[in-house]
Design an enzyme around this catalytic site. Sequence first.
Site, PDB file in Angstrom:
ATOM      1  N   SER A  15      35.324  55.358  30.171  1.00  0.00           N
ATOM      2  CA  SER A  15      36.452  54.723  29.482  1.00  0.00           C
ATOM      3  C   SER A  15      36.305  54.825  27.960  1.00  0.00           C
ATOM      4  O   SER A  15      37.235  55.237  27.258  1.00  0.00           O
ATOM      5  CB  SER A  15      36.525  53.253  29.864  1.00  0.00           C
ATOM      6  N   GLY A  16      35.136  54.439  27.438  1.00  0.00           N
ATOM      7  CA  GLY A  16      34.927  54.394  25.987  1.00  0.00           C
ATOM      8  C   GLY A  16      34.891  55.789  25.377  1.00  0.00           C
ATOM      9  O   GLY A  16      35.519  56.037  24.341  1.00  0.00           O
ATOM     10  N   CYS A  43      34.167  53.061  35.638  1.00  0.00           N
ATOM     11  CA  CYS A  43      35.378  52.295  35.938  1.00  0.00           C
ATOM     12  C   CYS A  43      36.283  53.015  36.927  1.00  0.00           C
ATOM     13  O   CYS A  43      36.702  52.458  37.933  1.00  0.00           O
ATOM     14  CB  CYS A  43      36.128  52.004  34.631  1.00  0.00           C
ATOM     15  N   CYS A  48      35.707  49.477  38.564  1.00  0.00           N
ATOM     16  CA  CYS A  48      36.936  48.672  38.574  1.00  0.00           C
ATOM     17  C   CYS A  48      38.010  49.202  39.515  1.00  0.00           C
ATOM     18  O   CYS A  48      38.577  48.439  40.301  1.00  0.00           O
ATOM     19  CB  CYS A  48      37.549  48.601  37.183  1.00  0.00           C
ATOM     20  N   LYS A  51      37.068  49.432  43.326  1.00  0.00           N
ATOM     21  CA  LYS A  51      36.789  48.040  43.718  1.00  0.00           C
ATOM     22  C   LYS A  51      38.089  47.265  43.924  1.00  0.00           C
ATOM     23  O   LYS A  51      38.258  46.550  44.913  1.00  0.00           O
ATOM     24  CB  LYS A  51      35.910  47.400  42.653  1.00  0.00           C
ATOM     25  N   TYR A 100      42.872  62.193  33.504  1.00  0.00           N
ATOM     26  CA  TYR A 100      41.921  62.159  32.380  1.00  0.00           C
ATOM     27  C   TYR A 100      41.748  63.558  31.790  1.00  0.00           C
ATOM     28  O   TYR A 100      41.711  63.738  30.579  1.00  0.00           O
ATOM     29  CB  TYR A 100      40.566  61.590  32.837  1.00  0.00           C
ATOM     30  N   ALA A 116      24.371  66.581  28.222  1.00  0.00           N
ATOM     31  CA  ALA A 116      23.933  66.980  26.889  1.00  0.00           C
ATOM     32  C   ALA A 116      22.643  66.261  26.528  1.00  0.00           C
ATOM     33  O   ALA A 116      22.388  65.152  26.988  1.00  0.00           O
ATOM     34  CB  ALA A 116      25.020  66.639  25.881  1.00  0.00           C
ATOM     35  N   TYR A 178      28.673  39.661  39.123  1.00  0.00           N
ATOM     36  CA  TYR A 178      30.030  40.125  39.445  1.00  0.00           C
ATOM     37  C   TYR A 178      30.055  41.002  40.706  1.00  0.00           C
ATOM     38  O   TYR A 178      30.851  40.790  41.620  1.00  0.00           O
ATOM     39  CB  TYR A 178      30.549  41.031  38.317  1.00  0.00           C
ATOM     40  N   GLU A 182      31.810  40.104  44.348  1.00  0.00           N
ATOM     41  CA  GLU A 182      33.004  40.891  44.671  1.00  0.00           C
ATOM     42  C   GLU A 182      32.807  41.636  45.998  1.00  0.00           C
ATOM     43  O   GLU A 182      33.674  41.625  46.870  1.00  0.00           O
ATOM     44  CB  GLU A 182      33.312  41.875  43.542  1.00  0.00           C
ATOM     45  N   ALA A 346      37.833  38.689  34.748  1.00  0.00           N
ATOM     46  CA  ALA A 346      38.138  38.246  36.104  1.00  0.00           C
ATOM     47  C   ALA A 346      37.020  38.723  37.014  1.00  0.00           C
ATOM     48  O   ALA A 346      36.434  39.780  36.784  1.00  0.00           O
ATOM     49  CB  ALA A 346      39.462  38.827  36.564  1.00  0.00           C
ATOM     50  N   HIS A 441      58.567  27.127  37.445  1.00  0.00           N
ATOM     51  CA  HIS A 441      58.456  26.458  38.735  1.00  0.00           C
ATOM     52  C   HIS A 441      59.132  27.285  39.823  1.00  0.00           C
ATOM     53  O   HIS A 441      60.183  27.851  39.573  1.00  0.00           O
ATOM     54  CB  HIS A 441      59.135  25.084  38.640  1.00  0.00           C
ATOM     55  N   GLU A 446      51.886  27.094  36.471  1.00  0.00           N
ATOM     56  CA  GLU A 446      52.510  26.004  35.703  1.00  0.00           C
ATOM     57  C   GLU A 446      51.541  24.820  35.536  1.00  0.00           C
ATOM     58  O   GLU A 446      51.680  24.015  34.634  1.00  0.00           O
ATOM     59  CB  GLU A 446      53.826  25.539  36.335  1.00  0.00           C
TER      60      GLU A 446
END
Length: 457
Positions: A15-16, A43, A48, A51, A100, A116, A178, A182, A346, A441, A446
């Site tokens: 991702s980064g 990810c 992520c 999962k 990607y 590398a 986590y 999960e 989360a 509602h 709420e």
Amino acid sequence: MANYDYDLFVIGAGSGGVRAARTAAATGARVAVAEDRYLGGTCVNVGCVPKKLYSYAAHFHDAFEDSAGFGWTIPQAPTFDWATLRDNKIEEIKRLNGIYSRLLDGVGVTLINGRAKVVDANAVEINGDRVTAEKILVAVGGWPWTPEFEGSEHTINSNQVFDLDSFPKRFLVLGGGYIAVEFASIFNGLGADTSLIYRGELFLRGFDREVREFTRDEMVKKGVDLHFKTNIERIRKVESGLEVTLTSGEQFEVDAVLAATGRRPHLEGLGLEALGVELNTDGTLKVNERYESSVPSILGLGDVTGGPELTPVALAEAMHLVQHHFTQNEGGKTPAPLDYQNIATAVFCHPNIGTVGLSEEEARERFEAVRIYSADFRPMKHTLSGSDERCLMKLVVDDESDRVVGAHMVGDDAGETIQGIAIAVRARLTKSDFDATVGIHPTAAEEFVTMRSVTRR
Ligand code: NDP
């Protein structure tokens, strides 16, 4: 000025790394990315994304049961086919890998398949070639780590769990973070007899205590067999599966053991040691606010640097890094350091946890007086479904300023709800602002704007 092959050479297409490569290339920089495994990193491939898909699959279990109270009859007991889920997931990930690749291609980034090795401050070696770059970005992420004990070679890790040949009908998870909670929820939901073994007294260390206790109780109600204050002593392969012995003396026979015991920076063989690049005490890459290592032309971001191991954090770091090192060359302003406070997260256990800001315990340490508002209720859906699942919502308020400094939820789609609340917490809004907000509602969310009585001070 030295004549380099590239302005930026990124190691790791997670991702980064991908975000930094694309954003830098968009400023006109000449960028290459090296990746030896899969585009999108943890990810997209083993984190992520798959999962969440598996978590959706597991939620159907409850949905089938809940449907009866709403008038549905399912003529036959539903059955689950692991191969269908796994293979559909594989196809979806292939599609994302393609996206990607096209994203990088579209902005003119050169993609090199291989691992590398950094050979000096401005050069890497890859597939036998030496390539030079003004800046080298180490974005290699982390790798699952498993402790050694007798038979630990029989465990699987979170890279392997998605693609098992057959569905483990008896599943055991080691760990209390986590990944452990999960996957315990996922395999339990998919129909496996599931146990979770955690060495501490209660899992999810660092989360709000009430959230942890509530999650424990909900997971037990759903049938996950939880064992705290114990660890795996040994695993032996037996004819009908794996025999697991705990330090408490208990024994289980299971089909698979997932070690979800943390992740380590994936730095082996990268050559950074030889260059004297400094590491943090936990072995992660040490970087400053500009994401520079102790060798300033070598940059680092994401999981390998030991910050919060979360995709959105790596993405935000990438944007900052590019602003510091590329946009500024074009007269851009020096960006303020990335704000690591109030990052919402989360946990996709069942029910989900969503959280932002301080836990009650952290707030009590930081502020003289706090007010806690919490609601523990049966969601409307379960009045007819008959399910005994409950929902927890909680606000932590600094009494003096009236600021909401923490918000926590355990319940359906908690991550979706907390994302919005995170804006309010980041914006330093007060409990009075929450109170002045008219609710929607009927929703569970709420509750966050209707909790009026203090639960405790
Ligand atoms: P964590 O670091 O969160 O948890 C590791 C767990 O393993 C802890 O409970 C730890 O116990 C336990 N453990 C460590 N060493 C041992 C040992 N020797 N024996 C027994 N137990 C041990 O790692 P995860 O692998 O769960 O996840 C890695 C990171 O990935 C997370 O921290 C998170 O940032 C990210 N992630 C985020 C997700 C999300 O956003 N939804 C989902 C999945 C991962 P103790 O608590 O006692 O140290």
